[in-house]
Design a protein around this motif. Structure first.
Motif, mmCIF file in Angstrom:
data_model
loop_
_atom_site.group_PDB
_atom_site.id
_atom_site.type_symbol
_atom_site.label_atom_id
_atom_site.label_comp_id
_atom_site.label_asym_id
_atom_site.label_seq_id
_atom_site.Cartn_x
_atom_site.Cartn_y
_atom_site.Cartn_z
ATOM 1 N N MET A 1 0.846 -1.184 0.000
ATOM 2 C CA MET A 1 0.000 0.000 0.000
ATOM 3 C C MET A 1 0.887 1.241 0.000
ATOM 4 S SD MET A 1 -2.684 1.377 2.908
ATOM 5 C CE MET A 1 -4.216 0.714 2.341
ATOM 6 N N ILE A 2 0.469 2.227 -0.772
ATOM 7 C CA ILE A 2 1.142 3.522 -0.835
ATOM 8 C C ILE A 2 0.191 4.554 -0.244
ATOM 9 C CG2 ILE A 2 2.134 5.290 -2.343
ATOM 10 C CD1 ILE A 2 3.675 2.654 -2.436
ATOM 11 N N VAL A 3 0.665 5.281 0.779
ATOM 12 C CA VAL A 3 -0.107 6.364 1.394
ATOM 13 C C VAL A 3 0.604 7.667 1.035
ATOM 14 C CG1 VAL A 3 -0.842 7.407 3.570
ATOM 15 C CG2 VAL A 3 -0.923 4.922 3.297
ATOM 16 N N SER A 4 -0.149 8.668 0.641
ATOM 17 C CA SER A 4 0.455 9.961 0.311
ATOM 18 C C SER A 4 -0.098 11.065 1.194
ATOM 19 C CB SER A 4 0.213 10.330 -1.153
ATOM 20 O OG SER A 4 0.872 11.549 -1.466
ATOM 21 N N ASP A 5 0.805 11.957 1.565
ATOM 22 C CA ASP A 5 0.426 13.174 2.270
ATOM 23 C C ASP A 5 0.129 14.245 1.219
ATOM 24 O OD1 ASP A 5 -0.044 14.841 4.479
ATOM 25 O OD2 ASP A 5 2.020 15.566 4.474
ATOM 26 N N THR A 6 -0.424 15.331 1.665
ATOM 27 C CA THR A 6 -0.842 16.418 0.792
ATOM 28 C C THR A 6 0.306 16.973 -0.041
ATOM 29 O OG1 THR A 6 -2.476 17.026 2.468
ATOM 30 C CG2 THR A 6 -2.015 18.665 0.764
ATOM 31 N N ASP A 7 1.438 17.290 0.605
ATOM 32 C CA ASP A 7 2.522 17.985 -0.086
ATOM 33 C C ASP A 7 3.053 17.202 -1.284
ATOM 34 O OD1 ASP A 7 3.735 16.038 1.514
ATOM 35 O OD2 ASP A 7 5.058 17.432 2.550
ATOM 36 N N PHE A 8 3.244 15.913 -1.132
ATOM 37 C CA PHE A 8 3.797 15.084 -2.204
ATOM 38 C C PHE A 8 2.826 15.022 -3.388
ATOM 39 C CE2 PHE A 8 5.402 11.480 -4.455
ATOM 40 C CZ PHE A 8 6.729 11.352 -4.096
ATOM 41 N N LEU A 9 1.586 14.690 -3.105
ATOM 42 C CA LEU A 9 0.578 14.564 -4.157
ATOM 43 C C LEU A 9 0.330 15.911 -4.840
ATOM 44 C CD1 LEU A 9 -0.921 12.074 -5.120
ATOM 45 C CD2 LEU A 9 -2.787 12.675 -3.606
ATOM 46 N N SER A 10 0.277 16.954 -4.067
ATOM 47 C CA SER A 10 0.066 18.293 -4.607
ATOM 48 C C SER A 10 1.202 18.702 -5.542
ATOM 49 C CB SER A 10 -0.061 19.300 -3.463
ATOM 50 O OG SER A 10 -0.153 20.607 -3.963
ATOM 51 N N ALA A 11 2.437 18.435 -5.143
ATOM 52 C CA ALA A 11 3.599 18.807 -5.960
ATOM 53 C C ALA A 11 3.543 18.119 -7.323
ATOM 54 C CB ALA A 11 4.894 18.462 -5.234
ATOM 55 N N PHE A 12 3.270 16.808 -7.319
ATOM 56 C CA PHE A 12 3.231 16.087 -8.590
ATOM 57 C C PHE A 12 1.970 16.398 -9.381
ATOM 58 C CE2 PHE A 12 6.821 14.076 -6.718
ATOM 59 C CZ PHE A 12 7.640 13.811 -7.805
ATOM 60 N N GLY A 13 0.894 16.786 -8.698
ATOM 61 C CA GLY A 13 -0.307 17.241 -9.392
ATOM 62 C C GLY A 13 -0.063 18.549 -10.126
ATOM 63 N N LYS A 14 0.654 19.458 -9.490
ATOM 64 C CA LYS A 14 0.930 20.760 -10.108
ATOM 65 C C LYS A 14 1.735 20.637 -11.387
ATOM 66 C CE LYS A 14 0.688 23.341 -5.806
ATOM 67 N NZ LYS A 14 1.458 23.950 -4.714
ATOM 68 N N ALA B 1 2.542 0.639 5.405
ATOM 69 C CA ALA B 1 2.609 1.143 4.034
ATOM 70 C C ALA B 1 3.773 2.105 3.859
ATOM 71 C CB ALA B 1 1.300 1.866 3.703
ATOM 72 N N LYS B 2 4.175 2.292 2.620
ATOM 73 C CA LYS B 2 5.134 3.339 2.286
ATOM 74 C C LYS B 2 4.390 4.667 2.371
ATOM 75 C CE LYS B 2 8.193 0.908 -0.914
ATOM 76 N NZ LYS B 2 7.817 -0.477 -0.988
ATOM 77 N N LEU B 3 5.074 5.691 2.879
ATOM 78 C CA LEU B 3 4.453 7.007 3.034
ATOM 79 C C LEU B 3 5.180 8.024 2.171
ATOM 80 C CD1 LEU B 3 2.515 9.010 4.390
ATOM 81 C CD2 LEU B 3 4.114 9.107 6.328
ATOM 82 N N LEU B 4 4.458 8.627 1.237
ATOM 83 C CA LEU B 4 5.000 9.687 0.399
ATOM 84 C C LEU B 4 4.747 11.000 1.123
ATOM 85 C CD1 LEU B 4 3.575 8.473 -3.031
ATOM 86 C CD2 LEU B 4 5.732 7.850 -1.920
ATOM 87 N N MET B 5 5.831 11.616 1.592
ATOM 88 C CA MET B 5 5.711 12.816 2.421
ATOM 89 C C MET B 5 6.972 13.642 2.273
ATOM 90 S SD MET B 5 5.263 12.981 6.552
ATOM 91 C CE MET B 5 3.487 12.795 6.541
ATOM 92 N N ASP B 6 6.816 14.940 2.132
ATOM 93 C CA ASP B 6 7.996 15.760 1.925
ATOM 94 C C ASP B 6 8.295 16.718 3.080
ATOM 95 O OD1 ASP B 6 9.983 15.856 -0.291
ATOM 96 O OD2 ASP B 6 9.628 18.003 -0.040
ATOM 97 N N ASP B 7 7.491 16.738 4.103
ATOM 98 C CA ASP B 7 7.774 17.586 5.262
ATOM 99 C C ASP B 7 8.864 16.921 6.107
ATOM 100 O OD1 ASP B 7 7.234 18.181 8.314
ATOM 101 O OD2 ASP B 7 6.462 19.892 7.170
ATOM 102 N N ASP C 1 10.530 10.894 0.369
ATOM 103 C CA ASP C 1 10.310 12.301 0.022
ATOM 104 C C ASP C 1 10.568 12.492 -1.475
ATOM 105 O OD1 ASP C 1 13.109 12.308 -0.179
ATOM 106 O OD2 ASP C 1 13.406 13.640 1.535
ATOM 107 N N ILE C 2 10.405 13.698 -1.961
ATOM 108 C CA ILE C 2 10.538 13.961 -3.393
ATOM 109 C C ILE C 2 11.944 13.642 -3.903
ATOM 110 C CG2 ILE C 2 10.487 15.781 -5.163
ATOM 111 C CD1 ILE C 2 7.965 16.869 -3.696
ATOM 112 N N PRO C 3 13.016 14.097 -3.240
ATOM 113 C CA PRO C 3 14.348 13.721 -3.739
ATOM 114 C C PRO C 3 14.569 12.202 -3.764
ATOM 115 C CG PRO C 3 14.530 15.583 -2.265
ATOM 116 C CD PRO C 3 13.113 15.084 -2.161
#
Length: 162
Positions: A1-14, A90-96, A112-114
């Motif tokens: 399972m992949i869980v994403s926080d707002t910042d990660f998903l928002s960045a790739f959405g933009k 789960a893996k957590l996609l988070m950039d904070d 994180d993103i990097p």
């Protein structure tokens, strides 16, 4: 399972690259918490994410998360994401940085993103020129700045990260 926080998903959405997350993790589903959904709903990027909430493939699912013993100094979306990722292993996609360090201290694997882009480079999912384009788009559309050393390593064509 992949869980994403707002910042990660928002960045790739933009930068219109949500598809890359599905591709890299070879998954058809990304999970977000209700708190993250509520945060995204208030952001300008929400319209770009809307198709993923009703797609048959490459779908974003919203799940409730009970927040347990996580410092209130972290945002509600971060707290819920950490809690859900920990509960589901789960893996957590988070950039904070602070929230990510806290999550890791509780045994959650945080990407994180990097780290995500390093994985893309190492796995040959993206070329260095594609990574450069993503770095530039993140800067232009999300005001995301990479540390100089990280950016240099991501754009280094001599070798791949270990």
């Amino acid at each position: 399972m992949i869980v994403s926080d707002t910042d990660f998903l928002s960045a790739f959405g933009k930068i219109d690259r949500i598809d890359l997350i599905f591709k890299v993790f070879k998954t058809k589903e990304i999970t977000i918490t209700k708190s993250v959904y509520d945060e995204l709903k208030e952001s300008p990027v929400f319209d770009k994410l809307l198709p993923y909430f009703s797609a048959k493939e490459n779908n974003i699912k919203v799940k409730e998360a009970s927040i347990k013993d996580i410092p209130v100094s972290l945002g509600k979306g971060e707290r819920a994401s950490i809690s859900l990722a920990k509960d589901k292993k789960a893996k957590l996609l988070m950039d904070d940085r602070d929230a990510g360090e806290y999550a890791e201290s509780k045994g959650v694997e945080v990407i994180d993103i990097p780290a995500f882009l390093f994985h893309c480079k190492k796995s040959n999912t993206l070329s260095v020129s594609e990574i450069k384009s993503i770095i530039n788009n993140l800067k232009d559309k999300d005001h995301y700045e990479f540390e100089a050393k990280v950016k240099e390593e991501l754009l280094n064509t001599d070798n791949k990260p270990n």
